[in-house]
Write an enzyme that holds these catalytic residues in place. Sequence first.
Site, PDB file in Angstrom:
ATOM      1  N   THR A   1       0.798  -1.161  -0.001  1.00 18.02           N
ATOM      2  CA  THR A   1       0.022  -0.042   0.099  1.00 18.02           C
ATOM      3  C   THR A   1       0.812   1.291  -0.060  1.00 18.02           C
ATOM      4  O   THR A   1       0.345   2.288  -0.358  1.00 18.02           O
ATOM      5  CB  THR A   1      -0.902   0.086   1.317  1.00 18.02           C
ATOM      6  OG1 THR A   1      -0.051  -0.366   2.640  1.00 18.02           O
ATOM      7  CG2 THR A   1      -1.999  -1.001   1.118  1.00 18.02           C
ATOM      8  N   ASP A   2       2.022   1.133   0.532  1.00 18.03           N
ATOM      9  CA  ASP A   2       2.855   2.596   0.593  1.00 18.03           C
ATOM     10  C   ASP A   2       3.118   3.169  -0.648  1.00 18.03           C
ATOM     11  O   ASP A   2       2.833   4.340  -0.640  1.00 18.03           O
ATOM     12  CB  ASP A   2       4.311   2.192   1.560  1.00 18.03           C
ATOM     13  CG  ASP A   2       5.256   1.234   0.660  1.00 18.03           C
ATOM     14  OD1 ASP A   2       4.868   0.583  -0.278  1.00 18.03           O
ATOM     15  OD2 ASP A   2       6.245   1.317   1.231  1.00 18.03           O
TER      16      ASP A   2
ATOM     17  N   GLY B   1      12.580 -10.176   4.045  1.00 21.83           N
ATOM     18  CA  GLY B   1      11.368  -9.196   3.981  1.00 21.83           C
ATOM     19  C   GLY B   1      11.652  -8.603   5.269  1.00 21.83           C
ATOM     20  O   GLY B   1      10.339  -8.007   5.867  1.00 21.83           O
ATOM     21  N   LEU B   2      12.515  -8.330   6.222  1.00 22.74           N
ATOM     22  CA  LEU B   2      12.555  -7.646   7.368  1.00 22.74           C
ATOM     23  C   LEU B   2      13.405  -6.350   7.280  1.00 22.74           C
ATOM     24  O   LEU B   2      13.805  -5.807   8.136  1.00 22.74           O
ATOM     25  CB  LEU B   2      13.110  -8.602   8.407  1.00 22.74           C
ATOM     26  CG  LEU B   2      12.414  -9.856   8.826  1.00 22.74           C
ATOM     27  CD1 LEU B   2      13.197 -10.612   9.785  1.00 22.74           C
ATOM     28  CD2 LEU B   2      10.993  -9.332   9.271  1.00 22.74           C
TER      29      LEU B   2
ATOM     30  N   ASP C   1       9.731   1.193   4.831  1.00 25.15           N
ATOM     31  CA  ASP C   1      10.889   0.505   5.752  1.00 25.15           C
ATOM     32  C   ASP C   1      11.872   1.494   6.253  1.00 25.15           C
ATOM     33  O   ASP C   1      12.267   1.713   7.212  1.00 25.15           O
ATOM     34  CB  ASP C   1      11.843  -0.330   4.652  1.00 25.15           C
ATOM     35  CG  ASP C   1      10.713  -1.077   3.954  1.00 25.15           C
ATOM     36  OD1 ASP C   1       9.454  -1.345   4.338  1.00 25.15           O
ATOM     37  OD2 ASP C   1      11.094  -1.824   2.906  1.00 25.15           O
TER      38      ASP C   1
ATOM     39  N   GLU D   1      17.360   3.869  -2.723  1.00 23.51           N
ATOM     40  CA  GLU D   1      17.357   2.544  -3.166  1.00 23.51           C
ATOM     41  C   GLU D   1      16.607   2.548  -4.746  1.00 23.51           C
ATOM     42  O   GLU D   1      16.890   1.809  -5.421  1.00 23.51           O
ATOM     43  CB  GLU D   1      16.401   2.003  -2.231  1.00 23.51           C
ATOM     44  CG  GLU D   1      15.824   0.706  -2.324  1.00 23.51           C
ATOM     45  CD  GLU D   1      15.754  -0.517  -1.334  1.00 23.51           C
ATOM     46  OE1 GLU D   1      16.018  -0.028  -0.172  1.00 23.51           O
ATOM     47  OE2 GLU D   1      15.290  -1.617  -1.493  1.00 23.51           O
TER      48      GLU D   1
HETATM   49  C1  GLA Z   1       9.178  -3.969   0.383  1.00 25.62           C
HETATM   50  C2  GLA Z   1       9.155  -2.475   0.001  1.00 25.62           C
HETATM   51  C3  GLA Z   1       8.249  -1.612   0.957  1.00 25.62           C
HETATM   52  C4  GLA Z   1       6.664  -2.027   0.771  1.00 25.62           C
HETATM   53  C5  GLA Z   1       6.817  -3.588   1.014  1.00 25.62           C
HETATM   54  C6  GLA Z   1       5.458  -4.331   0.527  1.00 25.62           C
HETATM   55  O1  GLA Z   1       9.438  -4.208   1.734  1.00 25.62           O
HETATM   56  O2  GLA Z   1      10.671  -2.146   0.184  1.00 25.62           O
HETATM   57  O3  GLA Z   1       8.440  -0.327   0.532  1.00 25.62           O
HETATM   58  O4  GLA Z   1       6.397  -1.878  -0.695  1.00 25.62           O
HETATM   59  O5  GLA Z   1       7.746  -4.320   0.041  1.00 25.62           O
HETATM   60  O6  GLA Z   1       4.428  -3.929   1.437  1.00 25.62           O
END
Ligand code: GLA
Length: 399
Positions: A48-49, A136-137, A184, A172
């Site tokens: 969603t970001d 994913g962290l 993030d 990034e």
């Molecule tokens: C990655 C991206 C974030 C976000 C997520 C999905 O972590 O870096 O900006 O888009 O995926 O929610």
Amino acid sequence: MPPLERAPDVDYEAVRGLLRTYEETFGSRDGLRCARAPGRVNLIGEHTDYNGGFVMPMAVDRDVRVFFRATERGPVRLWSENYGQWDEFDLDSIERNDRQGWSNYPRGVALALQDAGCTLQPIEGLVYGDVPIGAGLSSSAALEVATARAFCAAAGVQLDSKELARLCQRAENRFVGVNCGIMDQFVSIHAERERALLLDCRSLEHELLPLDTSAVRVVVCNTMVHHELGSSAYNERRARCEEAARMLNERVGGISQLRDVTPEMLAEHGRVLDKVTLKRARHVVSENRRTIMAAEALKARDYEAFGRLMDESHESLRRDFEVSCAELDLMVKLARQRSGVLGARMVGAGFGGCTVNLVRRDRADRVADGIRAAYLRATGIEPEVYQFLAVSGATVERC
Ligand code: GLA
């Protein structure tokens, strides 16, 4: 299992070995400082970001640390303790380093800061992180934020914290080449201890919401798989969402991002989209609503409601956004079979990495052990299972 009550900022006892390495590598420790930035787990609000919507991450007690000193002249010199590699670059001619992926984060950040008008000074530093990589962290955001804070502190540059998040994101997007949103980097800077952070990714207004660790634990399960599809699929999903917003705007007007679309509007006008684009839009639009509802649930300490929303989020990511994979679905299923699990979903971009589970505190250890054993039995892969604390965002301290 990592100790649960670990202090949130740098524990210098634990990093004594790193300080010794610093001294051996750079000759002295005089004037040494440490910039630390945490990784994150997103509780709800996935993909969603970059649609201008809502997310609700918390920072976790795993971080990247840059031990650094400013130097008068010469190149930036960084030693990565994780990779056992050097990186050296001049601040006035920063280029990509295609041999060492990690180098592009500090390089990209230094370039973004300078492009924004900051006058930097060279630094020498040792970089070390314990955020699991590719899980994913947000180990990347932690590395960006930690190096950005180090560069700013070394040069005495004062930047607004939102601006800092934007510049790290830009590094990034433009230098590393992943078209990520702002979640993030923002949470790695603005997080607070024992709080989840509700962020409006368009206005960057945010609210810190209490996470009552006497009632619930955040258990994160690492599938240990990472499917290569990841970054190309991510950029493709993003482009598709932008396309959906453009087409709905032609029809309805007043829409610049999917954030501006309500579920009702999509039900009425969604037929202007092709089948796949409609599914992508349906995920984003419903996830925004779920995230707002989850914030209300958290304020009311209604963890059952919060957990149900997490479950729905996973189904939407699996069925409509199609970024889950067999291992993530299995990990979620194994969690949902256990008593005390209030909600389970995949976290981050998808195609591997971790799931996040909200678990009753008194069941957390049993749930963690149970999932670990069941996943190992089913796949032959030993997963990592973490119980994370919510910690504060980036800091710079003297060592
Ligand atoms: C990655 C991206 C974030 C976000 C997520 C999905 O972590 O870096 O900006 O888009 O995926 O929610």
